[in-house]
Design an enzyme around this catalytic site. Structure first.
Site, PDB file in Angstrom:
ATOM      1  N   GLU A 283       0.830  -1.209   0.000  1.00 14.34           N
ATOM      2  CA  GLU A 283       0.000   0.000   0.000  1.00 14.34           C
ATOM      3  C   GLU A 283       0.860   1.253   0.000  1.00 14.34           C
ATOM      4  OE1 GLU A 283      -4.388  -0.894   1.903  1.00 14.34           O
ATOM      5  OE2 GLU A 283      -2.855   0.012   3.170  1.00 14.34           O
ATOM      6  N   GLU A 286       2.149   1.762  -3.387  1.00 17.03           N
ATOM      7  CA  GLU A 286       1.076   2.216  -4.277  1.00 17.03           C
ATOM      8  C   GLU A 286       0.770   3.688  -4.050  1.00 17.03           C
ATOM      9  OE1 GLU A 286      -3.597   1.131  -5.377  1.00 17.03           O
ATOM     10  OE2 GLU A 286      -2.547   0.030  -3.776  1.00 17.03           O
ATOM     11  N   CYS A 303      -8.732  -3.124   3.182  1.00 14.53           N
ATOM     12  CA  CYS A 303      -8.578  -4.294   4.066  1.00 14.53           C
ATOM     13  C   CYS A 303      -9.912  -4.865   4.520  1.00 14.53           C
ATOM     14  CB  CYS A 303      -7.763  -3.917   5.302  1.00 14.53           C
ATOM     15  SG  CYS A 303      -6.086  -3.373   4.957  1.00 14.53           S
ATOM     16  N   SER A 323      -7.335   1.345  -2.770  1.00 16.95           N
ATOM     17  CA  SER A 323      -6.082   0.639  -3.033  1.00 16.95           C
ATOM     18  C   SER A 323      -6.405  -0.678  -3.720  1.00 16.95           C
ATOM     19  CB  SER A 323      -5.337   0.373  -1.722  1.00 16.95           C
ATOM     20  OG  SER A 323      -4.323  -0.582  -1.913  1.00 16.95           O
ATOM     21  N   LYS A 362     -15.802 -11.652   5.769  1.00 18.71           N
ATOM     22  CA  LYS A 362     -14.732 -12.471   5.201  1.00 18.71           C
ATOM     23  C   LYS A 362     -15.292 -13.714   4.530  1.00 18.71           C
ATOM     24  CE  LYS A 362     -11.153  -9.977   6.404  1.00 18.71           C
ATOM     25  NZ  LYS A 362     -10.286  -9.341   5.392  1.00 18.71           N
ATOM     26  N   GLU A 365     -15.989 -12.519   1.233  1.00 19.16           N
ATOM     27  CA  GLU A 365     -14.765 -12.199   0.501  1.00 19.16           C
ATOM     28  C   GLU A 365     -14.088 -13.434  -0.076  1.00 19.16           C
ATOM     29  OE1 GLU A 365     -11.033  -9.203   1.236  1.00 19.16           O
ATOM     30  OE2 GLU A 365     -11.366 -10.727   2.771  1.00 19.16           O
ATOM     31  N   CYS A 507     -11.870  -3.993  13.463  1.00 17.80           N
ATOM     32  CA  CYS A 507     -12.051  -5.444  13.483  1.00 17.80           C
ATOM     33  C   CYS A 507     -12.268  -6.009  14.883  1.00 17.80           C
ATOM     34  CB  CYS A 507     -10.844  -6.125  12.849  1.00 17.80           C
ATOM     35  SG  CYS A 507     -10.508  -5.572  11.159  1.00 17.80           S
TER      36      CYS A 507
END
Length: 584
Positions: A283, A286, A303, A323, A362, A365, A507
């Site tokens: 990141e 980037e 994330c 990102s 998740k 994901e 989280c």
């Protein structure tokens, strides 16, 4: 602050004017039971469990709902009496009249607020008011959640939590005995713009909402002798797993967690933090490239899969700001089935990649089509902190008696920067630590950026690094993400780099974390207590910057080459898709 004098169970106390009887009782050391109330989220007086007797203005005592009734000068409150007890018992029996009472097999048994109240009030005749009872089919359409309206008590906490997240895809349908919580037009959750955050699960007092249980898949993989089963654990898991075994909130159980996972039979026990360090260097690279080459700014972290899904649904035209880095979970999976597989001489087709995450999104994901390497899914199975706890219980492992053990090499090495990913602001702080070194060309001893810490939903800061002014923002919770995105959309955003986490507090407060009852949520800042465990671990570590990680250095020297290399992009980066809000 204006104060009023009241009596609660005979005790004279002075409390702030305007607060409710429920809040005032806490000043006297009394906790009034509730089922629907959640501080600052759901204050509607719907369940009627919090009834108390109030005398004021010389009038006879009457029953009122403590969660919404304000105190007044001279008020006298009684929180326990035969009249109150009978009221609460009757209410509980009426709730049970339409409730699926299969408590023996319910995933929330022993951690169900309704069950506890029935036990506390000695409800023996659970079927006293049994009559017409509507049967509901389970909603199993979403990859992350199962909704069972047969166990719903219509407290509307889930509706309030979804509204707080600005998603509002659920509400009360029908009326009277047919009232139930569902999506508009009775659509399944997978057919509405749900972002899979799971905050509705965390506030549900019963088993009406649960994560989709994928532990059977893990047990099957562990039993297959032809499979090499590897598990990774996110940083927030270690800060909360202990709650499932009676340990205080905010206890870091990393060592016991690793020991338990080994005893479950995993071939390797790795740390998602190893990939979090990789996330930071990718990141950071980037961001530098965007600044130097005129890319879309501000750059926004990617994330959090719930946040990414929200952006795809509600701000598809702003996706270039995200990102292109995969989340640490997915980076880990990509590295596992390429670098690790080659290094260990294992066919990636025989690797089963399991993740333990604080996050229900998740589960969504891992099924994204973009998340695969050479035809192999990056991560095969994602389970929550709660699911892991159930596996440990089922295996008969005495968690609290385990001696601490360490993660396996090579993907068990991390830095403090990766550990704090689990708290809101952690990704930003980790990035700033690396940026500070890279931009100044020195190894800076100052590694703590307190301005981006804390559980506040939106934080902004400006840092001057090597003469360059960098403005950053940190948002957690979709309501704050929405505010940030509106500024970006309007072209008024002043920031260079933005961190966004879907769940309030990050989280540590994910939809897959241990569920605490309202009596705890209403008094303690659980997300702050869990976050402290991560910051404490970071403070005690020798390596606190991602680019100093031995694993990161070896990965790039042996396999990926330079930061942002073509190979790194193939394995560690992804793309996003605009999603129709009315189709999955």
């Amino acid at each position: 602050m204006d104060m009023v004098n009241v009596k609660i169970n005979g005790a004279e106390i002075s409390v702030p004017k305007g607060i409710t009887v429920l809040e005032a009782a806490r000043y006297a050391g009394v906790e009034i039971p509730t089922l629907c109330y959640l501080k600052e989220i759901n204050e509607i007086g719907a369940c009627r469990i919090c009834m108390v007797e109030v005398s004021e203005g010389g009038r006879p005592a009457r029953l009122v709902t403590a969660c919404v009734y304000p105190v007044s000068e001279g008020m006298e409150v009684v929180t326990a009496s035969p009249r109150i007890e009978q009221s609460r018992k009757t209410t509980l029996q009426m709730i049970l009249s339409t409730h699926d009472r299969s408590c023996l097999t319910c995933v929330r048994s022993t951690n169900c607020e309704l069950q506890k109240l029935c036990r506390d009030y000695g409800i023996e005749d659970a079927g006293k008011f049994d009559g017409k009872k509507r049967e509901f089919a389970l909603d199993t359409s979403a990859p992350h959640l199962v909704r069972d309206n047969n166990k719903c008590i219509l407290c509307r906490r889930c509706v309030a939590a979804c509204k707080q997240q600005l998603v509002s895809v659920i509400g009360a349908n029908d009326r009277g005995i047919d009232t139930h919580i569902a999506c508009a037009f009775e659509l399944g959750l997978d057919d509405v713009p749900c972002v899979s955050c799971g905050q509705c699960i965390n506030v549900c007092p019963t088993g009406a909402l649960t994560e989709r249980d994928d532990t059977a898949k893990v047990w099957a993989a562990l039993a297959d002798p032809d499979k090499h089963v590897v598990v990774q654990t996110a940083p927030a898991v270690r800060a909360a797993l202990g709650e499932e075994f009676g340990l205080p909130i905010g206890t870091n159980v990393e060592g016991k967690m690793v020991a338990a996972l080994r005893r479950l039979g995993f071939d390797k026990v790795f740390d998602t933090d190893a990939a979090a360090d990789v996330t930071i260097v990718e990141e950071a690279n980037e961001l530098v490239q965007r600044i130097q080459n005129g890319g879309a700014l501000p750059m926004i972290t990617s994330c959090s899969p719930g946040w990414v899904k929200f952006a795809e649904l509600y701000y598809p035209e702003q996706l270039p700001h995200l990102s292109s880095c995969k989340s640490p979970q997915q980076m880990f999976g990509g590295i596992l089935k390429t670098y690790y597989a080659e290094k260990m001489g294992i066919d990636p087709a025989k690797i089963v990649s399991v993740s333990v995450m604080p996050c229900t999104a998740k589960k969504f994901e891992v099924g994204r089509e973009e998340m695969n390497e050479n035809g192999h899914q990056d991560v095969d199975i994602s389970i929550t902190t709660r699911e892991l706890a159930r596996m440990i219980d089922r295996a008969g492992i005495k968690f609290n008696f385990l001696a601490d053990e360490e993660f396996d090499d090579p993907m068990g090495t991390d830095t403090g920067a990766a550990v704090i990913f689990g708290a809101t602001g952690g990704v930003m702080e980790a990035a700033l630590r690396t940026a500070n070194d890279w931009l100044t060309g020195t190894s800076n001893e100052a590694v703590e950026f307190h301005e981006v810490r804390g559980t506040k939903g939106l934080k902004e800061a400006t840092y001057t690094i090597n003469g360059m002014e960098i403005k950053v923002a940190v948002a957690s919770g979709i309501a704050n993400a929405n505010y940030v995105m509106d500024q970006i959309k309007a072209g008024t955003a002043p920031w260079t780099f933005v961190e966004i986490m879907c769940c309030p507090g990050g989280c540590v407060n994910g939809g897959g974390q241990p569920i605490q009852p309202a009596s705890v949520r209403n008094v303690f800042d659980i997300k702050a207590m869990r976050a402290k465990a991560l910051y404490d671990q970071d403070a005690g570590m020798t390596l606190r910057k991602s680019h100093e990680s031995p694993f990161v250095k070896a990965l790039y020297e042996e396999y990926l080459g330079e930061y942002g290399s073509h190979k790194a992009h193939e394995i560690l980066h992804t793309e996003y898709v605009a999603r129709n809000k009315f189709k999955k």
